[in-house]
Motif scaffolding. Structure first.
Motif, mmCIF file in Angstrom:
data_model
loop_
_atom_site.group_PDB
_atom_site.id
_atom_site.type_symbol
_atom_site.label_atom_id
_atom_site.label_comp_id
_atom_site.label_asym_id
_atom_site.label_seq_id
_atom_site.Cartn_x
_atom_site.Cartn_y
_atom_site.Cartn_z
ATOM 1 N N ALA A 286 -19.592 20.707 54.344
ATOM 2 C CA ALA A 286 -18.218 20.319 54.012
ATOM 3 C C ALA A 286 -17.801 20.907 52.672
ATOM 4 O O ALA A 286 -16.659 21.363 52.501
ATOM 5 N N VAL A 287 -18.719 20.921 51.709
ATOM 6 C CA VAL A 287 -18.431 21.507 50.398
ATOM 7 C C VAL A 287 -18.141 22.995 50.543
ATOM 8 O O VAL A 287 -17.162 23.515 49.999
ATOM 9 N N SER B 19 -16.452 14.340 54.837
ATOM 10 C CA SER B 19 -17.557 13.463 55.249
ATOM 11 C C SER B 19 -18.867 13.810 54.559
ATOM 12 O O SER B 19 -19.833 13.068 54.645
ATOM 13 N N GLY B 20 -18.911 14.955 53.874
ATOM 14 C CA GLY B 20 -20.138 15.359 53.201
ATOM 15 C C GLY B 20 -20.239 14.755 51.819
ATOM 16 O O GLY B 20 -19.523 13.812 51.459
ATOM 17 N N LEU C 96 -17.649 13.004 49.357
ATOM 18 C CA LEU C 96 -16.454 13.791 49.061
ATOM 19 C C LEU C 96 -15.175 12.969 49.173
ATOM 20 O O LEU C 96 -14.146 13.335 48.600
ATOM 21 N N GLY C 97 -15.229 11.866 49.892
ATOM 22 C CA GLY C 97 -14.044 11.023 50.028
ATOM 23 C C GLY C 97 -13.925 9.953 48.970
ATOM 24 O O GLY C 97 -12.966 9.187 48.966
ATOM 25 N N SER C 98 -14.890 9.875 48.051
ATOM 26 C CA SER C 98 -14.874 8.818 47.032
ATOM 27 C C SER C 98 -13.993 9.198 45.852
ATOM 28 O O SER C 98 -13.738 10.372 45.586
ATOM 29 N N LEU D 161 -13.009 13.229 45.595
ATOM 30 C CA LEU D 161 -13.820 14.321 45.086
ATOM 31 C C LEU D 161 -13.527 15.630 45.820
ATOM 32 O O LEU D 161 -13.554 16.709 45.216
ATOM 33 N N ALA D 162 -13.244 15.554 47.128
ATOM 34 C CA ALA D 162 -12.920 16.752 47.902
ATOM 35 C C ALA D 162 -11.678 17.447 47.351
ATOM 36 O O ALA D 162 -11.641 18.675 47.237
ATOM 37 N N ALA D 163 -10.658 16.659 46.996
ATOM 38 C CA ALA D 163 -9.444 17.237 46.422
ATOM 39 C C ALA D 163 -9.729 17.810 45.040
ATOM 40 O O ALA D 163 -9.156 18.828 44.649
ATOM 41 N N GLY D 164 -10.625 17.168 44.291
ATOM 42 C CA GLY D 164 -11.019 17.711 42.998
ATOM 43 C C GLY D 164 -11.723 19.037 43.133
ATOM 44 O O GLY D 164 -11.519 19.960 42.333
#
Length: 225
Positions: free
Chosen positions: A32-33, A132-133, A140-142, A203-206
């Motif tokens: 996912a990253v 989801s990773g 990543l969703g936190s 975190l994914a958006a970051g």
């Protein structure tokens, strides 16, 4: 979200899910990253022609600024004459004061789409697999309050700050000698707004912000040279 806005988000989501499935044998747990970084770089690569046009437009605008200042000082009390002289100057130079902004505006829908994909927990009626990773032990969703116990947010904040510092230097270099103190202060501080944004998004958006701002710094450095 209105249905006409949901359709492109859903289409892009399914496209990126296919990318994740393709990358999974090579990236493993960090698929996912890697997918976020790869698709962000791919979008920025597609937008290079617009970025080049924007840079040329801003360069042309900067070259006109001394003449515009002279016209403004000369016809300060005659707005109609000032508008005619500015239009004449633009016609003679073959450029427009807005030449550098239109390509940038054209990029905004794509940036919005990318940001939406990496900041929502649910997309197309299912759990968002793009976030989801995990990264450095953090999902990543936190968000930031959850990340305080992991090195993920600290690493992300440090990297964003470094990129913002380079971005601020580039923006200050683009300003001409007539730039006001306020303009220089904004150019120095505005790039660091990514740090504030990263504190309130997943975190994914970051990670998306870090990738796209890094690309911007490298791209501007190359274009300026």
């Amino acid at each position: 979200m209105p249905s006409f806005l949901e359709a492109p988000v859903t289409g892009a989501y399914h496209l990126l899910k296919s990318l994740v499935a393709t990358l999974e044998p090579f990236a493993g747990a960090y698929v996912a990253v890697v997918a976020i970084v790869v698709c962000t770089l791919a979008v920025r690569l597609l937008l290079v022609p617009l970025s080049v046009r924007a840079h040329r437009g801003l360069t042309a605008r900067a070259e006109l600024m001394p003449q515009l200042k002279q016209l403004t000082d000369k016809h300060r009390d005659n707005p109609e004459r000032l508008q005619r002289e500015i239009a004449k100057l633009q016609a003679e130079s073959g450029t427009s004061l807005f030449a550098g902004f239109l390509p940038t505006l054209a990029q905004l829908p794509i940036f919005w789409l990318m940001y939406t994909l990496f900041s929502r927990a649910m997309v197309a009626g299912e759990s968002n697999q793009l976030i989801s990773g995990s990264l450095l032990g953090a999902p990543l969703g936190s968000h930031w309050p959850v990340l305080t116990g992991t090195p993920a947010y600290l690493v992300m904040a440090v990297l964003l700050a470094v990129v913002a510092w380079f971005s601020a230097r580039l923006q200050l270099r683009q300003l001409d000698a007539s730039a006001t103190v306020l303009s220089r202060r904004i150019a120095r501080l505005l790039p660091f707004s990514t740090l504030l944004t990263a504190a309130f998004v997943p975190l994914a958006a970051g990670l998306y912000l870090l990738t796209t701002t890094t690309w911007t710094v490298v791209e501007r450095t190359i274009l300026q040279r």
